[in-house]
Design a protein around this motif. Structure first.
Motif, PDB file in Angstrom:
ATOM      1  N   ALA A   1      -2.089   3.831   7.707  1.00  0.00           N
ATOM      2  CA  ALA A   1      -1.037   3.930   7.175  1.00  0.00           C
ATOM      3  C   ALA A   1      -2.890   4.493   5.798  1.00  0.00           C
TER       4      ALA A   1
ATOM      5  N   THR B   1      -4.793   6.887   6.655  1.00  0.00           N
ATOM      6  CA  THR B   1      -4.332   8.160   7.233  1.00  0.00           C
ATOM      7  C   THR B   1      -3.509   8.828   6.437  1.00  0.00           C
ATOM      8  N   ALA B   2      -2.198   8.485   6.735  1.00  0.00           N
ATOM      9  CA  ALA B   2      -1.229   9.003   5.224  1.00  0.00           C
ATOM     10  C   ALA B   2      -1.460   8.699   4.332  1.00  0.00           C
ATOM     11  N   ARG B   3      -2.133   8.572   3.567  1.00  0.00           N
ATOM     12  CA  ARG B   3      -2.331   8.922   2.184  1.00  0.00           C
ATOM     13  C   ARG B   3      -3.890   8.998   1.979  1.00  0.00           C
TER      14      ARG B   3
ATOM     15  N   LYS C   1       2.609   0.836  -3.913  1.00  0.00           N
ATOM     16  CA  LYS C   1       0.882   1.082  -4.614  1.00  0.00           C
ATOM     17  C   LYS C   1       0.531   0.736  -4.814  1.00  0.00           C
TER      18      LYS C   1
ATOM     19  N   PHE D   1       0.792  -1.379   0.080  1.00  0.00           N
ATOM     20  CA  PHE D   1       0.130  -0.551  -0.295  1.00  0.00           C
ATOM     21  C   PHE D   1       0.773   1.302   0.141  1.00  0.00           C
ATOM     22  N   LEU D   2       2.274   1.147   0.779  1.00  0.00           N
ATOM     23  CA  LEU D   2       3.174   2.339   1.086  1.00  0.00           C
ATOM     24  C   LEU D   2       3.612   2.511  -0.161  1.00  0.00           C
TER      25      LEU D   2
ATOM     26  N   ASP E   1      -3.003  -1.178  -4.987  1.00  0.00           N
ATOM     27  CA  ASP E   1      -3.989  -0.465  -4.326  1.00  0.00           C
ATOM     28  C   ASP E   1      -4.642  -2.278  -4.435  1.00  0.00           C
TER      29      ASP E   1
ATOM     30  N   SER F   1      -9.905   3.568  -4.433  1.00  0.00           N
ATOM     31  CA  SER F   1      -9.298   2.716  -5.624  1.00  0.00           C
ATOM     32  C   SER F   1      -9.643   2.837  -7.137  1.00  0.00           C
TER      33      SER F   1
ATOM     34  N   VAL G   1      -7.266   8.184   3.001  1.00  0.00           N
ATOM     35  CA  VAL G   1      -8.166   7.225   2.443  1.00  0.00           C
ATOM     36  C   VAL G   1      -9.252   7.725   3.638  1.00  0.00           C
TER      37      VAL G   1
END
Length: 213
Positions: free
Chosen positions: A101, A103-105, A50, A46-47, A52, A163, A107
């Motif tokens: 994770a 939150t970082a992207r 990517k 995911f990070l 997804d 996604s 979502v």
């Protein structure tokens, strides 16, 4: 919940199921370990790369197999103290890693993650109080298991919504419905654990006072 040293096992679980307190190499524990390996795999997919779609699959498998280790332990008579600790630990690790994770992207909003982290801090405080009075972790309540199931079901759907634009509207509605219900029940379970811990501490103090008298 009976008072016991933190490391002490108990010979029988609920319903008279034998507890293999000292066993490590059991099928349920193996399933829990495999679930734990799914956490860094999801974070990498995911990070880092990517990917997804692959990350959705990992989350879905991790969430749908949440009940498998417990079912196998009861079915095979392989309930163990390690398994009792691994199962909720794997659940919490999945939830926390996924939320951070997400939150970082972007979502999920950081407020949702903060609300869940605050509940975890509340539970950690309760566990510390119980440990100081000689009690182990409280048994997992069905409300907490339901909340965990809802959250683990919500995450792959929310990622699907972020996604795949073609299903974003429907997936977002379903995912957030599950996520908010899961968060509410997660807090309800946390409050129940705190109340249980408070009662145990009061009983312990009352007994200590009576013994001193």
């Amino acid at each position: 919940m009976s008072r016991r040293p933190v490391r002490a096992g108990h010979p029988r679980g609920s319903g008279g199921i034998a507890v293999a307190a000292d066993r490590v190499l059991t099928l349920p524990n193996l399933i829990s370990f495999v679930r734990l390996l799914g956490v860094p795999l999801f974070l990498y997919l995911f990070l880092v790369v990517k990917a997804d779609v692959a990350a959705i699959v990992v989350l879905a498998v991790g969430g749908t197999t949440d009940w498998v280790d417990g079912w196998a332990a009861r079915r095979l008579g392989q309930v163990s103290r390690l398994g009792e600790l691994l199962d909720p630990f794997a659940d919490r690790l999945y939830i926390l890693a996924t939320l951070l994770a997400f939150t970082a992207r972007a979502v999920v909003p950081w407020q949702f993650t903060a609300a869940l982290l605050a509940r975890e801090l509340l539970l950690l405080g309760s566990l510390a109080v119980l440990r100081r009075h000689g009690y182990g972790p409280p048994p997992v309540h069905y409300v907490g298991k339901t909340a965990t199931f809802l959250l683990l079901a919500a995450f792959p759907i929310l990622l699907l919504a972020a996604s795949v634009p073609a299903v974003a509207t429907a997936a977002s509605a379903i995912g957030w419905g599950l996520a908010w219900w899961g968060l509410v029940l997660y807090w309800v379970a946390g409050v129940m654990y705190v109340i249980q811990a408070g009662r145990l501490v009061r009983v312990t103090r009352a007994r200590s006072g009576g013994a001193a008298a």
